[in-house]
Motif scaffolding. Sequence first.
Motif, PDB file in Angstrom:
ATOM      1  N   ARG A 217     -52.882 -86.984  36.495  1.00 40.30           N
ATOM      2  CA  ARG A 217     -53.393 -88.303  36.119  1.00 40.30           C
ATOM      3  C   ARG A 217     -54.294 -88.106  34.899  1.00 40.30           C
ATOM      4  O   ARG A 217     -55.160 -87.215  34.901  1.00 40.30           O
ATOM      5  N   LEU A 218     -54.107 -88.901  33.872  1.00 40.35           N
ATOM      6  CA  LEU A 218     -54.813 -88.663  32.607  1.00 40.35           C
ATOM      7  C   LEU A 218     -56.329 -88.661  32.795  1.00 40.35           C
ATOM      8  O   LEU A 218     -57.025 -87.827  32.216  1.00 40.35           O
ATOM      9  N   SER A 219     -56.836 -89.579  33.620  1.00 37.30           N
ATOM     10  CA  SER A 219     -58.288 -89.616  33.806  1.00 37.30           C
ATOM     11  C   SER A 219     -58.773 -88.332  34.490  1.00 37.30           C
ATOM     12  O   SER A 219     -59.879 -87.862  34.221  1.00 37.30           O
ATOM     13  N   ASN A 220     -57.939 -87.742  35.379  1.00 36.81           N
ATOM     14  CA  ASN A 220     -58.300 -86.452  35.973  1.00 36.81           C
ATOM     15  C   ASN A 220     -58.300 -85.354  34.903  1.00 36.81           C
ATOM     16  O   ASN A 220     -59.141 -84.467  34.914  1.00 36.81           O
ATOM     17  N   PHE A 222     -58.908 -85.603  31.749  1.00 34.61           N
ATOM     18  CA  PHE A 222     -60.138 -85.706  30.954  1.00 34.61           C
ATOM     19  C   PHE A 222     -61.333 -85.193  31.756  1.00 34.61           C
ATOM     20  O   PHE A 222     -62.154 -84.448  31.240  1.00 34.61           O
ATOM     21  N   SER A 223     -61.398 -85.620  33.018  1.00 33.74           N
ATOM     22  CA  SER A 223     -62.542 -85.231  33.841  1.00 33.74           C
ATOM     23  C   SER A 223     -62.585 -83.711  34.008  1.00 33.74           C
ATOM     24  O   SER A 223     -63.629 -83.075  33.812  1.00 33.74           O
ATOM     25  N   ILE A 226     -63.542 -81.958  30.705  1.00 37.40           N
ATOM     26  CA  ILE A 226     -64.956 -82.080  30.336  1.00 37.40           C
ATOM     27  C   ILE A 226     -65.824 -81.264  31.287  1.00 37.40           C
ATOM     28  O   ILE A 226     -66.777 -80.597  30.866  1.00 37.40           O
ATOM     29  N   MET A 227     -65.456 -81.264  32.565  1.00 36.78           N
ATOM     30  CA  MET A 227     -66.210 -80.445  33.517  1.00 36.78           C
ATOM     31  C   MET A 227     -66.075 -78.956  33.181  1.00 36.78           C
ATOM     32  O   MET A 227     -66.944 -78.158  33.508  1.00 36.78           O
ATOM     33  N   GLU A 231     -65.364 -80.634  24.790  1.00 33.23           N
ATOM     34  CA  GLU A 231     -65.829 -81.873  24.189  1.00 33.23           C
ATOM     35  C   GLU A 231     -64.643 -82.836  24.145  1.00 33.23           C
ATOM     36  O   GLU A 231     -63.483 -82.416  24.257  1.00 33.23           O
ATOM     37  N   MET A 232     -64.930 -84.112  23.944  1.00 34.39           N
ATOM     38  CA  MET A 232     -63.865 -85.113  23.870  1.00 34.39           C
ATOM     39  C   MET A 232     -62.863 -84.756  22.757  1.00 34.39           C
ATOM     40  O   MET A 232     -61.659 -84.926  22.905  1.00 34.39           O
TER      41      MET A 232
ATOM     42  N   ILE B 155     -66.026 -89.592  34.537  1.00 33.32           N
ATOM     43  CA  ILE B 155     -65.010 -89.587  33.474  1.00 33.32           C
ATOM     44  C   ILE B 155     -63.810 -90.437  33.883  1.00 33.32           C
ATOM     45  O   ILE B 155     -63.314 -91.260  33.112  1.00 33.32           O
ATOM     46  N   GLN B 156     -63.350 -90.234  35.118  1.00 31.49           N
ATOM     47  CA  GLN B 156     -62.207 -91.043  35.579  1.00 31.49           C
ATOM     48  C   GLN B 156     -62.538 -92.524  35.521  1.00 31.49           C
ATOM     49  O   GLN B 156     -61.733 -93.340  35.078  1.00 31.49           O
ATOM     50  N   MET B 159     -62.462 -93.661  31.929  1.00 29.54           N
ATOM     51  CA  MET B 159     -61.110 -93.721  31.381  1.00 29.54           C
ATOM     52  C   MET B 159     -60.332 -94.893  31.989  1.00 29.54           C
ATOM     53  O   MET B 159     -59.465 -95.472  31.348  1.00 29.54           O
TER      54      MET B 159
END
Lengths: 402, 188
Positions: A217-220, A222-223, A226-227, A231-232, B155-156, B159
Amino acid sequence: MELTDEQRAFRDDLREYLDETIDPIVDEADRNGPMDREELLGYVSDLNELGVGFDPETAPNFFGDVWNFTIAAEEISYTWPSLLVGVMMSFPALFVQFAAEQTREAMLPKLEDGDCLAALAVTEPEGGSDTARPNTVAKKDGDEFVINGEKTWVGNAHYADCVLVVAHDDSTGASDMFMVDRANNDFETREIDKMGWKGVSNARISFDDVRVPEGNRLSNMFSNAIMAGNEMNDIVPFPESVTQLFFDQKPLNATFSFMRTGMSFMSVGIMQAAFDAALDRATDRETFGKPIAEHQLVTEQLYDMKAGLETSRQLSRRAAELLEDGSEDARLMSSLAKGYTSETCKDVTDDAIQVFGGEGLKTENRLERYYRDARVMTIPDGTTEIQKLIVGKELTDASAYS
Amino acid sequence: MTDDQLIQRIETALEAEQDQLEADLPAILADMEGQTDELVREHPAVMARILGRMEAMDIASFVSANPETADQFQELLWSGMRVMVERNPEVKEQINEDITTNFEADDCPMEGHLKVREEEELVTGGAGQLDDADITITGPADVLVGLITGNVDPIQGFMQQQYEMDGPVQKGTKLAPIMNSLSEQVPE
């Protein structure tokens, strides 16, 4: 704006490659319909050498410099818009680096070798490109998401190794994106025959109980990234000003601002090609004992085409400048530029055919391809009507969407 | 009321149905005012149960109906966070920058703030807003509370556009791991 020496060298190298390698084959290649996977990978490899691409080594300098990105959009589209679409639509391959282990294992070596093609699946047969309310659903089942739904007009889908799919996340009630890699979770595609951009594949995809790990999942992604201390800008290789827009204008809106600015330059490239052809024709072709450029009505057409081309180019550059500055007006101007230039592109390629007369109608000439490719421009990445709604909302803060 | 009596009262309230708990909560939070740090330190599991039950509530409706309780509820939340940071080197390890953040609910009158201080390795927070905060987080009250208690991954959630964040992206990406490690310390 003035290009730096580096940007000028980038453009000149790219132009030389396109003139020498693509221009001689483009007419037949486009006529033969969508290029296959091996053909596209060959061009991707060539373009990587020139600094255009989505692999981890090339992407930071390419997507990270607004001007390199827009130069490539214009120059490649001047010669073959379908090639630009094939290369650009593979950008979701970048996210393979941050996906779940099974996807990384299957796809990362391919990505690093330049053999990973990707696609972005947004549009649906019912409901168009409403990313906020997709009908495709991802349901959580243990450590996986199960995806069901249909997507259409997916560039590269036919031969893509992985697809980033916009879907309704049933576990949170929000819209998200999910990486489906074909090595672990295959899916059916059906090619779509279309009037323009004929050199690149567009297909319909059916997702029937396709399972992906929750880490896809894209939000995962990213999370987790970052964790892990990224950096973004390590995750999305846009300029810092554009990732700042992720905060100021929401991630998907900032991504669309970037893509629409590229689309705007794509229209400029097609217009420039049509204009150059029409100008040559006007000075070479003689009727009634003189070059047609000496007929005032032809001059007027050249005037209109040039005005459309240059206003479009300036508007596109303004959109790029605002992106580069991370301006709050970037969303407005990228939509205005995409909407205006794609509509103008239709007019300019239409005028170019008119200058050519009957010759412009022959499929052996390029004018009809320019016209067909231009006609497509007003639809993907948000139709002109959608761009008008966005601009209206940005101007007035009042939504006329429904 | 002694601490033991207060804890007994809280535990009794936590056994009740949600409606009854919501009715009792303003008085309980009022009684806890001024001693939340101590209560959190000595009875972390009971405090975690309160937070857990509050997560199931419609926070916006509750705060709208009991506006004076919003500050007391935040006091409980932030006391919990302070104590957890004091006790957990994992959280301290994430603190490598000064960050100030304002929280603003868009569905009820609830405002709060968070200060991350590198030199003291401290995370403090409370009701009300700071002047010139680095970051402003805006969203529904239950999402804001979820960010602090761990129900919403920072973050989730961002997003998925569950909330909005204004400020430098670099500060935001530094804040996220701190909030994540904080919420991981909330007892189940």
